[in-house]
Scaffold this active site. Structure first.
Site, PDB file in Angstrom:
ATOM      1  N   CYS A   1       0.805  -1.231   0.000  1.00 52.51           N
ATOM      2  CA  CYS A   1       0.000   0.000   0.000  1.00 52.51           C
ATOM      3  C   CYS A   1       0.840   1.285   0.000  1.00 52.51           C
ATOM      4  O   CYS A   1       0.657   2.123  -0.894  1.00 52.51           O
ATOM      5  CB  CYS A   1      -0.992   0.024   1.150  1.00 52.51           C
ATOM      6  SG  CYS A   1      -1.411  -1.555   1.852  1.00 52.51           S
TER       7      CYS A   1
ATOM      8  N   ARG B   1       7.304 -10.465   6.155  1.00 52.14           N
ATOM      9  CA  ARG B   1       6.743 -10.228   7.483  1.00 52.14           C
ATOM     10  C   ARG B   1       7.470 -11.136   8.460  1.00 52.14           C
ATOM     11  O   ARG B   1       7.669 -12.318   8.190  1.00 52.14           O
ATOM     12  CB  ARG B   1       5.238 -10.532   7.519  1.00 52.14           C
ATOM     13  CG  ARG B   1       4.457  -9.474   6.777  1.00 52.14           C
ATOM     14  CD  ARG B   1       2.951  -9.681   6.819  1.00 52.14           C
ATOM     15  NE  ARG B   1       2.337  -8.791   5.837  1.00 52.14           N
ATOM     16  CZ  ARG B   1       1.074  -8.842   5.455  1.00 52.14           C
ATOM     17  NH1 ARG B   1       0.263  -9.738   5.970  1.00 52.14           N
ATOM     18  NH2 ARG B   1       0.610  -7.995   4.567  1.00 52.14           N
TER      19      ARG B   1
ATOM     20  N   GLN C   1       1.764 -11.183  -3.017  1.00 49.96           N
ATOM     21  CA  GLN C   1       0.305 -11.138  -3.072  1.00 49.96           C
ATOM     22  C   GLN C   1      -0.157 -10.801  -4.489  1.00 49.96           C
ATOM     23  O   GLN C   1       0.610 -10.259  -5.275  1.00 49.96           O
ATOM     24  CB  GLN C   1      -0.211 -10.069  -2.120  1.00 49.96           C
ATOM     25  CG  GLN C   1       0.010 -10.397  -0.658  1.00 49.96           C
ATOM     26  CD  GLN C   1      -0.629  -9.375   0.254  1.00 49.96           C
ATOM     27  OE1 GLN C   1      -0.721  -8.203  -0.081  1.00 49.96           O
ATOM     28  NE2 GLN C   1      -1.058  -9.812   1.419  1.00 49.96           N
TER      29      GLN C   1
ATOM     30  N   ASP D   1      -2.103  -8.589  -4.821  1.00 48.93           N
ATOM     31  CA  ASP D   1      -2.618  -7.395  -4.189  1.00 48.93           C
ATOM     32  C   ASP D   1      -2.824  -6.266  -5.211  1.00 48.93           C
ATOM     33  O   ASP D   1      -2.051  -6.136  -6.141  1.00 48.93           O
ATOM     34  CB  ASP D   1      -1.487  -7.033  -3.222  1.00 48.93           C
ATOM     35  CG  ASP D   1      -1.784  -5.891  -2.340  1.00 48.93           C
ATOM     36  OD1 ASP D   1      -2.964  -5.641  -2.103  1.00 48.93           O
ATOM     37  OD2 ASP D   1      -0.814  -5.259  -1.889  1.00 48.93           O
TER      38      ASP D   1
ATOM     39  N   HIS E   1      -4.438  -1.932  -5.462  1.00 51.79           N
ATOM     40  CA  HIS E   1      -5.093  -0.777  -4.854  1.00 51.79           C
ATOM     41  C   HIS E   1      -5.822  -0.007  -5.931  1.00 51.79           C
ATOM     42  O   HIS E   1      -5.235   0.323  -6.956  1.00 51.79           O
ATOM     43  CB  HIS E   1      -4.062   0.092  -4.125  1.00 51.79           C
ATOM     44  CG  HIS E   1      -3.457  -0.645  -2.969  1.00 51.79           C
ATOM     45  ND1 HIS E   1      -2.296  -1.357  -3.078  1.00 51.79           N
ATOM     46  CD2 HIS E   1      -3.922  -0.839  -1.705  1.00 51.79           C
ATOM     47  CE1 HIS E   1      -2.056  -1.950  -1.914  1.00 51.79           C
ATOM     48  NE2 HIS E   1      -3.014  -1.659  -1.067  1.00 51.79           N
TER      49      HIS E   1
ATOM     50  N   LYS F   1     -15.473  -3.614   4.991  1.00 54.97           N
ATOM     51  CA  LYS F   1     -14.811  -4.544   4.073  1.00 54.97           C
ATOM     52  C   LYS F   1     -15.693  -5.734   3.752  1.00 54.97           C
ATOM     53  O   LYS F   1     -16.670  -6.007   4.450  1.00 54.97           O
ATOM     54  CB  LYS F   1     -13.498  -5.029   4.676  1.00 54.97           C
ATOM     55  CG  LYS F   1     -13.669  -5.766   5.995  1.00 54.97           C
ATOM     56  CD  LYS F   1     -12.351  -6.358   6.486  1.00 54.97           C
ATOM     57  CE  LYS F   1     -12.587  -7.115   7.776  1.00 54.97           C
ATOM     58  NZ  LYS F   1     -11.456  -7.913   8.201  1.00 54.97           N
TER      59      LYS F   1
ATOM     60  N   HIS G   1      -8.289  -1.452  -0.989  1.00 62.15           N
ATOM     61  CA  HIS G   1      -7.275  -2.504  -0.947  1.00 62.15           C
ATOM     62  C   HIS G   1      -8.023  -3.773  -1.327  1.00 62.15           C
ATOM     63  O   HIS G   1      -9.059  -4.060  -0.739  1.00 62.15           O
ATOM     64  CB  HIS G   1      -6.727  -2.750   0.457  1.00 62.15           C
ATOM     65  CG  HIS G   1      -6.234  -1.540   1.179  1.00 62.15           C
ATOM     66  ND1 HIS G   1      -4.909  -1.281   1.355  1.00 62.15           N
ATOM     67  CD2 HIS G   1      -6.893  -0.538   1.791  1.00 62.15           C
ATOM     68  CE1 HIS G   1      -4.765  -0.160   2.059  1.00 62.15           C
ATOM     69  NE2 HIS G   1      -5.954   0.306   2.333  1.00 62.15           N
TER      70      HIS G   1
HETATM   71 ZN   LIG Z   1      -3.234  -2.382   0.776  1.00 61.67          ZN
END
Ligand SMILES: [Zn+2]
Ligand SMILES: [Zn+2]
Length: 642
Positions: free
Chosen positions: A339, A368, A386, A388, A390, A469, A515
């Site tokens: 992010c 992590r 990920q 992932d 945005h 969410k 996200h």
């Molecule tokens: Zn994010």
């Protein structure tokens, strides 16, 4: 003075003070009294013998109540302790909580239990259950309880009482039948009698320590599980067996997909086949996202701590991050999520409302710092990527963007043949921002869910502090649920990073950040897929889609031609050129879960054909090579899940 009881339907009953809650159940119906396991009195769960002394709301707990299984398993853990102390009187009892999978109980034992002990203990538990002894709650003066357990040689119980009941005059203990048969210090509640415990099984033992402290008293933990019915228990045990067979760590090793090394705890080493699988998923996701209007981007892996201070991770998340220092002493942190990098990227250019939504997708590695004790396989890793992304949207675009996302998710999970459920989490008690903004956001999400025809449940108050969410749980082939996808609205990050776009009015406005992830992490999703398919991936995912099996060395040339023809068309194909019998080659390819085996002998070589064997359907007979190729390409393109 009678006390007034309020039932869940809002009706009232008056009873004499001291009336046990069971009498309330009996007053409603004998059937309810029979099914009753415990009760809620106001906000406290209590035994059925609990005396009602003041006005209260009462709700009877039966095996239909969601909290009942925990109560039931907790009670079964006591039954286990009772059986153990009956059979092994010198045993000391520790604690025995319920778990998601069943329950356990820790004991100090003279010698470790062996499997025959477990069988004997389980038989004793069945005896005690069949005798239908009452779980009786007694209040003992605290001194008396301390003296009793000390005299009985149970220092751990003494310690628990001292720690948990400081300042109390009395402590609560439970007996089964009588003190001699079983007595344990516990706040309760329990099912009314052992006869309610109908289906349980001891599963395994392990070493444990008092309070989980490796320097503490060594103990032995006995695990078990319990269900309301034998049918549910049997299904659970079958599922456990099946889960063991499908364990992705085991299957990953057998199929040669990935490995780990203590020099890089929690970071996978992907072998050739595993990398192929990984890249197939990565490219699949790219192929889905590009037409959906996403830009794939790459942002740095190591950032100056100033970024983490701005994002808030430095104060709230630092212990989960890997921190590094550059040679000149600059403090840096490896990114744990994409992010903040995407916010910087968004801010690098001026944006107009005409470009919105702007969508960044990134697959670079994240780190992590998971505790090394919890690492295991691909589901808890320190390094992962990920799928992932945005999405930066105008407030008015939330509903349409989320609807598009929901349709994307439906399509993607559909390609893997995965069932899933969705839940909407709404404003929590601690939140940032205006209630009106939250209401609008939640309304937009509901509208999107309805328009996309997506069934969902509501998790009231479970949203993040920065926005509501939607989460997605996949159900795998053996009925386990895995949370994978998520769509989270964020009103806070755009403030923190001063994100703006120029609106139609020529003024600057704040975007809302969404996200979202669909697989979650590639590593975890691969683990789920391995266990879901038990390693037998559909053709489009299989790292090796076909193996050519020449019967003798004289067929090798033609086998290589077949390989070259298929590979040129994009099929992932190997030749098994070992000097082994073809039956052994077939067996090995079958163990490797290769979808198609192409056997080559004299006739196939002469006819330009292949004898096709399917992993799931067996021998399919010979056919021209081109026909096999056409069929295989069609099956790959359709992403058929066999
Ligand atoms: Zn994010
Ligand atoms: Zn208890």
């Amino acid at each position: 003075m009678p006390v007034t009881i309020t039932l869940p339907d809002g009706s009232h009953r008056q009873v004499e003070p001291g009336t046990p809650v069971l009498a309330i159940a009996s007053g409603i119906s004998p059937r309810l009294a029979d099914a009753a396991l415990a009760a809620w009195v106001d906000d406290k769960m209590v035994d059925l013998t609990y005396p009602l002394t003041a006005d209260a709301r009462v709700r009877i707990v039966t095996n239909k109540s969601p909290e009942a299984l925990e109560l039931y398993r907790h009670s079964t853990a006591h039954l286990l302790a009772a059986a153990v102390t009956n059979l092994f009187p010198s045993t000391q009892c520790g604690v025995g909580p319920p778990t998601d999978e069943g329950f356990f109980y820790d004991f100090v034992v003279e010698r470790p239990f062996v499997p025959e002990d477990l069988a004997a203990i389980e038989a004793k538990m069945k005896d005690l259950a069949a005798s239908d002894y009452i779980f009786e709650r007694q209040l003992w003066p605290r001194d008396e309880a301390l003296a009793f357990f000390a005299q009985r040689g149970e220092p751990l119980k003494v310690q628990l009482i001292e720690e948990k009941t400081a300042g109390q005059s009395h402590v609560s203990v439970y007996t089964i039948k009588d003190r001699e048969t079983f007595v344990d210090f516990c706040v309760g509640p329990h099912v009314p009698a052992t006869g309610k415990l109908k289906a349980f099984k001891l599963t395994t033992t392990s070493n444990a320590y008092w309070k989980g402290d490796a320097k503490g008293q060594p103990m032995q933990r006995v695990y078990g599980t319990a269900f309301f019915t034998q049918k549910e228990l049997d299904e659970h045990l079958t599922r456990l067996e099946e889960a063991k067979k499908r364990d992705h760590r085991k299957v990953g090793r057998e199929l040669g997909l990935f490995t780990f090394h203590p020099f890089a705890p929690g970071a996978g080493f992907w072998m050739g086949k595993g990398t192929t699988l990984y890249n197939t998923l990565a490219d699949y996701m790219r192929g889905r996202l590009f037409p959906a209007g996403y830009d794939e981007v790459k942002t740095p892996i190591v950032f100056n701590k100033a970024l983490w201070e701005q994002s808030g991770h430095w104060s709230h998340y630092r212990e989960n991050m890997f921190l590094v220092k550059s040679a000149d002493g600059e403090e840096m942190g490896l990114k744990a999520m994409n992010c903040p990098g995407h916010y910087l990227l968004f801010s690098a250019e001026k944006h107009s409302y005409r470009e919105m939504p702007i969508r960044f997708h990134e697959q670079t590695p994240l780190h992590r710092n998971e505790a090394s004790g919890v690492l295991g396989g691909l589901t808890r890793v320190r390094q992962f990527s990920q799928d992932d992304a945005h999405c930066f949207v105008m407030e008015s675009q939330i509903a349409s963007e989320v609807e598009a996302l929901l349709r994307l998710i439906q399509g993607i999970y559909g390609d893997f043949g995965l069932e899933y459920t969705a839940k909407l989490s709404t404003r929590p008690e601690k939140f940032i921002g205006e209630i009106a903004t939250w209401d609008h956001a939640e309304q937009s999400l509901k509208q999107a869910l309805d328009k996309a025809g997506q069934a969902y449940t509501i998790n009231a108050g479970d949203g993040a502090f920065y926005g509501p969410k939607i989460d997605f749980d996949i159900t795998d082939a053996i009925g386990r649920k895995w949370q994978c996808g998520t769509i989270q609205l964020d009103y806070v990050a755009p403030e923190r990073f001063d994100l703006t776009y120029v609106g139609a009015d020529n003024a600057e406005h704040r975007p809302v950040v969404i996200h979202r992830a669909i697989f979650g992490s590639f590593e975890r999703f691969i683990a789920i897929l391995i266990e879901h398919f038990a390693g037998a991936f559909p053709l489009w995912l299989a790292p090796v889609q076909a193996t050519v099996l020449p019967i003798a060395d004289r067929h090798l040339d033609y086998a290589r031609q077949v390989q070259a023809r298929l590979a040129a068309a994009g099929v992932r194909v190997l030749v098994d050129d070992r000097q082994e019998k073809v039956n052994l080659k077939i067996r090995d390819a079958q163990l490797q879960k290769v979808p198609y085996m192409l056997v080559i002998g004299d006739r196939e070589a002469a006819d330009g054909a292949v004898a096709v064997r399917s992993r799931s359907k067996g021998d399919l007979g010979a056919r021209p090579l081109d026909q096999f190729l056409t069929d295989a390409l069609a099956e790959i393109a359709s992403k058929q899940v066999s």
